[in-house]
Design a protein around this motif. Sequence first.
Motif, PDB file in Angstrom:
ATOM      1  N   ASN A  35     -20.248  88.231 -18.426  1.00 61.14           N
ATOM      2  CA  ASN A  35     -18.812  87.970 -18.537  1.00 61.14           C
ATOM      3  C   ASN A  35     -18.012  89.270 -18.608  1.00 61.14           C
ATOM      4  O   ASN A  35     -16.933  89.384 -18.018  1.00 61.14           O
ATOM      5  N   SER A  60     -17.990  90.862 -15.154  1.00 60.54           N
ATOM      6  CA  SER A  60     -17.054  90.179 -14.254  1.00 60.54           C
ATOM      7  C   SER A  60     -15.628  90.666 -14.473  1.00 60.54           C
ATOM      8  O   SER A  60     -14.888  90.922 -13.516  1.00 60.54           O
ATOM      9  N   LYS A  63     -12.670  83.273 -16.031  1.00 62.80           N
ATOM     10  CA  LYS A  63     -12.194  81.947 -15.617  1.00 62.80           C
ATOM     11  C   LYS A  63     -11.163  81.407 -16.604  1.00 62.80           C
ATOM     12  O   LYS A  63     -10.162  80.807 -16.191  1.00 62.80           O
ATOM     13  N   ASP A  64     -11.387  81.616 -17.891  1.00 66.53           N
ATOM     14  CA  ASP A  64     -10.451  81.111 -18.896  1.00 66.53           C
ATOM     15  C   ASP A  64      -9.091  81.782 -18.784  1.00 66.53           C
ATOM     16  O   ASP A  64      -8.052  81.155 -19.032  1.00 66.53           O
ATOM     17  N   PHE A 109      -7.689  82.922 -15.997  1.00 68.19           N
ATOM     18  CA  PHE A 109      -7.003  82.306 -14.853  1.00 68.19           C
ATOM     19  C   PHE A 109      -6.569  80.878 -15.178  1.00 68.19           C
ATOM     20  O   PHE A 109      -5.453  80.464 -14.830  1.00 68.19           O
ATOM     21  N   ASP A 110      -7.424  80.120 -15.838  1.00 66.36           N
ATOM     22  CA  ASP A 110      -7.107  78.725 -16.152  1.00 66.36           C
ATOM     23  C   ASP A 110      -5.877  78.600 -17.046  1.00 66.36           C
ATOM     24  O   ASP A 110      -5.107  77.638 -16.932  1.00 66.36           O
ATOM     25  N   TYR A 115      -5.089  75.051  -8.763  1.00 64.12           N
ATOM     26  CA  TYR A 115      -5.525  76.412  -9.123  1.00 64.12           C
ATOM     27  C   TYR A 115      -4.474  77.468  -8.793  1.00 64.12           C
ATOM     28  O   TYR A 115      -4.771  78.655  -8.774  1.00 64.12           O
TER      29      TYR A 115
END
Length: 336
Positions: free
Chosen positions: A99, A102, A237-238, A240-241, A249
């Motif tokens: 993570n 990334s 991802k969190d 962006f979410d 999206y």
Amino acid sequence: MGRVNSPPVKELILDLAAQGPVASGDVTSRTGLTRQAILYHLNQLVDVGELSRVGRGRGTRYVLTADFSETFELAGLEEHEVWKIVEARVQFVQTLKSNVRSILTYAFTEMLNNAIEHSKGTHVLVRFWREESNVLFQVVDNGRGVFRTVRETFGLEDDFAAIQHLAKGKQTSDPSRHSGEGIFFTSKAVDRFQLESNALKWIVDNRREDQAIGDSVIIKGTGVRCTIDRDSVQLLKDVFDAYSDPETYQFVKSSLKVSLAERGGSFLSRSEAKRLLAGLDAFQGVILDFSGVTEVGQGFADELFRVWQREHPGTSLVPTNMSPAVAEMVRRGIAN
């Protein structure tokens, strides 16, 4: 929150070292402290491994200790190729949790791409190093300066407005090729984000959930420094979410620190509100963080929560972190 004074001595030394070798006199001239006091701070930074000492006596210089430090010509440079070089040569990158790696990959390639495509410079310095439990990278170009570019592109009155414009997201000087998301999401994903040019520095400290504008030693070009905790549990991802539509999206939400726009904590006029609101109609929802704001005027609140909201029903403005006085004026604006 807002504009701060000159940085602490340690931070000033590290900022200077990011530009090249530092002598004790370089720091003395900027702080007014004695040479002995400056040497104390320099030696402390050497002891903890953040600086290395080069030369002897009056000719001693101090350089930033880095696991990777290389200058690249910007012409024809591709960010993913530089990242491949970093991965191969920087051992600690290879051992990072997935993570963290990334986030590091995303943040670095986005910031280097900005230098390649927007800076109008000729070369860029790339550095990676470790500091306590953190990994850090820095990208410094010799271009025209990000705040100047944004200010001139959008016709803004000063660099403070340019910083706030960048903080909104979706603001880019080249909309045909870029979405304006890179700086916004990078500033949310890393633990500490620092963007500087034109003698100003915008700091986003996600550990403290705060932002500030301070003085910078970088006058020409743009410098970006990102800090990530090696033990971070943050997922890209969190990030962006949190600002995206769950079905499409698309980047549809934003958050904005109101006090970034001015040196003081007072916002009284409709013109100040219009400056704050510029570009926010690109989002479905915007959180307006009023921490650090001591006063808002009737015209400012009315423009935000009555006039602009009536004209832009597709965008919801949500005020947070208000003092009682600010909350009272905002309630009046909403009631109207």
